[in-house]
Motif scaffolding. Structure first.
Motif, PDB file in Angstrom:
ATOM      1  N   UNK A   1       0.835  -1.197   0.000  1.00 29.54           N
ATOM      2  CA  UNK A   1       0.000   0.000   0.000  1.00 29.54           C
ATOM      3  C   UNK A   1       0.877   1.257   0.000  1.00 29.54           C
ATOM      4  N   UNK A   2       1.959   1.237   0.786  1.00 27.93           N
ATOM      5  CA  UNK A   2       2.885   2.376   0.830  1.00 27.93           C
ATOM      6  C   UNK A   2       3.564   2.565  -0.519  1.00 27.93           C
ATOM      7  N   UNK A   3       3.999   1.472  -1.134  1.00 20.81           N
ATOM      8  CA  UNK A   3       4.630   1.573  -2.450  1.00 20.81           C
ATOM      9  C   UNK A   3       3.673   2.141  -3.481  1.00 20.81           C
ATOM     10  N   UNK A   4       2.443   1.665  -3.474  1.00 19.83           N
ATOM     11  CA  UNK A   4       1.449   2.160  -4.423  1.00 19.83           C
ATOM     12  C   UNK A   4       1.169   3.636  -4.198  1.00 19.83           C
ATOM     13  N   UNK A   5       1.057   4.040  -2.936  1.00 19.40           N
ATOM     14  CA  UNK A   5       0.830   5.446  -2.639  1.00 19.40           C
ATOM     15  C   UNK A   5       1.984   6.309  -3.115  1.00 19.40           C
ATOM     16  N   UNK A   6       3.211   5.875  -2.870  1.00 23.51           N
ATOM     17  CA  UNK A   6       4.377   6.670  -3.268  1.00 23.51           C
ATOM     18  C   UNK A   6       4.481   6.789  -4.783  1.00 23.51           C
ATOM     19  N   UNK A   7       4.182   5.736  -5.501  1.00 23.66           N
ATOM     20  CA  UNK A   7       4.227   5.805  -6.965  1.00 23.66           C
ATOM     21  C   UNK A   7       3.149   6.754  -7.470  1.00 23.66           C
ATOM     22  N   UNK A   8       1.937   6.635  -6.954  1.00 22.30           N
ATOM     23  CA  UNK A   8       0.847   7.519  -7.382  1.00 22.30           C
ATOM     24  C   UNK A   8       1.142   8.972  -7.013  1.00 22.30           C
ATOM     25  N   UNK A   9       1.660   9.202  -5.823  1.00 25.59           N
ATOM     26  CA  UNK A   9       1.997  10.560  -5.391  1.00 25.59           C
ATOM     27  C   UNK A   9       3.094  11.153  -6.259  1.00 25.59           C
ATOM     28  N   UNK A  10       4.089  10.364  -6.614  1.00 23.95           N
ATOM     29  CA  UNK A  10       5.175  10.852  -7.465  1.00 23.95           C
ATOM     30  C   UNK A  10       4.672  11.225  -8.850  1.00 23.95           C
ATOM     31  N   UNK A  11       3.795  10.418  -9.390  1.00 31.95           N
ATOM     32  CA  UNK A  11       3.257  10.711 -10.722  1.00 31.95           C
ATOM     33  C   UNK A  11       2.409  11.975 -10.692  1.00 31.95           C
TER      34      UNK A  11
END
Length: 104
Positions: A4-14
Motif C-alpha cells: 500500500x505504501x509503495x502504491x501510494x508513493x508511486x501515485x503521489x510521485x506521478x
C-alpha cells in the motif's frame, strides 16, 4: 502495508510530476474561454470583466519548464526504484531457494 505504501508513493510521485502540466491546461482553457491568445515569448494583454488576465496566463504557461524538470526527476526516481525492487526480488528468491536446499 508495504504494498500500500509503495502504491501510494508511486501515485503521489506521478501526480507531483504531472501537476505543473495542469497549469498549461488551465491557461489554454482560460484563454479559449476569454478569447485571448497565449504567447510564450511575451505577455499578451487579455482583459475580461475589467481584469487583465495576461500575467496569470503567462505564469500558468511558464509552469511547463517546471513540468519538464519534474518529469525528468520522476523518471530517474522510478528507474532507481525499479532497480532496487528487482534486486530485492532477486535477493528474496535467492534466499528462498537457498533455504529450500539447506532443509533437504
Amino acid at each position: 502495508m508495504l504494498l500500500r505504501f509503495r502504491s501510494f508513493m508511486i501515485a503521489f510521485s506521478i501526480v507531483l510530476a504531472l501537476a505543473p502540466f495542469s497549469g498549461i491546461a488551465a491557461a489554454a482553457l482560460l484563454a479559449s474561454t476569454l478569447g485571448c491568445e497565449i504567447n510564450d515569448a511575451a505577455m499578451e494583454p487579455c482583459t475580461a470583466h475589467g481584469i487583465d488576465f495576461g500575467p496569470l496566463l503567462t505564469d500558468l504557461l511558464l509552469t511547463a519548464s517546471l513540468g519538464q524538470i519534474a518529469f525528468l526527476i520522476l523518471t530517474a526516481v522510478l528507474v532507481v526504484w525499479t532497480v532496487i525492487e528487482v534486486f530485492a526480488l532477486l535477493a528474496r528468491t535467492w534466499q528462498r531457494d537457498r533455504g529450500a536446499v539447506v532443509k533437504r
